[in-house]
Design a protein around this motif. Structure first.
Motif, PDB file in Angstrom:
ATOM      1  N   ARG A 144       0.758  -1.302   0.107  1.00 55.43           N
ATOM      2  CA  ARG A 144      -0.147   0.002  -0.078  1.00 55.43           C
ATOM      3  C   ARG A 144       1.085   1.346  -0.033  1.00 55.43           C
ATOM      4  NH1 ARG A 144      -3.022   1.107   4.638  1.00 55.43           N
ATOM      5  NH2 ARG A 144      -1.614  -0.093   5.807  1.00 55.43           N
ATOM      6  N   LEU A 146       0.898   5.335   1.074  1.00 56.89           N
ATOM      7  CA  LEU A 146      -0.114   6.263   1.666  1.00 56.89           C
ATOM      8  C   LEU A 146       0.265   7.435   1.425  1.00 56.89           C
ATOM      9  CD1 LEU A 146      -0.006   4.530   5.343  1.00 56.89           C
ATOM     10  CD2 LEU A 146      -1.630   4.268   3.558  1.00 56.89           C
ATOM     11  N   THR A 162      -2.339  10.962   8.487  1.00 57.18           N
ATOM     12  CA  THR A 162      -3.087  10.478   7.286  1.00 57.18           C
ATOM     13  C   THR A 162      -4.452  10.195   7.667  1.00 57.18           C
ATOM     14  OG1 THR A 162      -2.880   8.815   5.918  1.00 57.18           O
ATOM     15  CG2 THR A 162      -2.307   8.128   8.145  1.00 57.18           C
ATOM     16  N   THR A 163      -5.437   9.988   6.549  1.00 56.33           N
ATOM     17  CA  THR A 163      -6.721   9.601   6.664  1.00 56.33           C
ATOM     18  C   THR A 163      -6.964   8.176   6.423  1.00 56.33           C
ATOM     19  OG1 THR A 163      -7.121  10.410   4.591  1.00 56.33           O
ATOM     20  CG2 THR A 163      -7.573  11.921   6.405  1.00 56.33           C
ATOM     21  N   ASN A 164      -5.646   7.556   5.944  1.00 57.31           N
ATOM     22  CA  ASN A 164      -5.739   6.195   5.508  1.00 57.31           C
ATOM     23  C   ASN A 164      -5.605   5.200   6.640  1.00 57.31           C
ATOM     24  OD1 ASN A 164      -4.055   7.712   2.990  1.00 57.31           O
ATOM     25  ND2 ASN A 164      -5.748   6.279   2.440  1.00 57.31           N
ATOM     26  N   GLN A 165      -5.816   4.055   6.534  1.00 60.46           N
ATOM     27  CA  GLN A 165      -5.446   3.091   7.437  1.00 60.46           C
ATOM     28  C   GLN A 165      -4.087   2.943   7.671  1.00 60.46           C
ATOM     29  OE1 GLN A 165      -6.778  -0.879   6.408  1.00 60.46           O
ATOM     30  NE2 GLN A 165      -6.236  -1.924   8.298  1.00 60.46           N
TER      31      GLN A 165
END
Length: 196
Positions: A144, A146, A162-165
């Motif tokens: 992934r 990010l 971050t707004t991601n996992q």
């Protein structure tokens, strides 16, 4: 499959971990500041009593109603959303509606926080940090990528929003051209240590 107790204290020492109480997630007694948003959009503060991967019990002077969906922002743990299953005498119990992987991640984070507290570990800075700005790409072990905002940085690490996992604690990541390991979670992201 049952979750693993985060830390086994020395024999005879009272454990602050509650036993499995017909739940998948072990509750950890931690007092952390939190703020939550009610369905009406009001922001209220409180403090956790205990937390697990599956939910949180906290105290507040302005409790939400039973059945209400709220979004909590817990210091050192980040965002947790869910439904109020109990609200009485200023104590509120919330069941998380996060995906299973997010609940596991919270359980890992709680393990680290509980051990840090039990062993009285300090997070001493090894180098001064400077405020950062701008976006940077972070490559995770699972492939992934990010997009992260640099909050602050030093010669030995960087704090990223971050707004991601987020990647897992201890996971090796590539931050721009620098390699490091995820050292801890932050309310809005995570910190990477370049020296590990």
């Amino acid at each position: 499959m049952q979750s693993v107790v985060p830390f086994a204290p020395p024999s005879g020492e009272k454990s602050h971990l509650k036993k499995q109480d017909r739940r998948r997630w072990t509750r950890v007694d931690l007092n952390l500041p939190l703020r939550f948003l009610s369905e009406s959009g009001h922001e209220v503060t409180g403090e956790t009593i205990n937390v697990s991967g599956g939910g949180v019990l906290f105290r507040t002077q302005s409790p939400p109603f039973r059945g209400e969906r709220i979004v909590c922002y817990i210091s050192e743990l980040g965002r947790m959303s869910g439904h109020v299953v109990r609200s009485s005498a200023g104590e509120v119990a919330v069941i998380s509606d996060a995906p299973f992987t997010k609940r596991d991640r919270v359980a890992d984070q709680l393990t680290w926080l509980y051990n840090k507290s039990s062993l009285k570990l300090d997070e001493e800075r090894r180098a001064s940090r400077e405020g950062g700005s701008g976006l940077i790409l972070v490559q995770c072990e699972d492939g992934r990528e990010l997009r992260c905002h640099v909050m602050d940085m030093s010669l030995v690490g960087v704090a990223l929003a971050t707004t991601n996992q987020r990647p897992l604690l201890g996971e090796r990541v590539q931050v721009g051209t620098q390699q490091g390991k995820v050292a801890r979670f932050l309310p809005e992201g995570f910190a990477v240590d370049f020296t590990r």
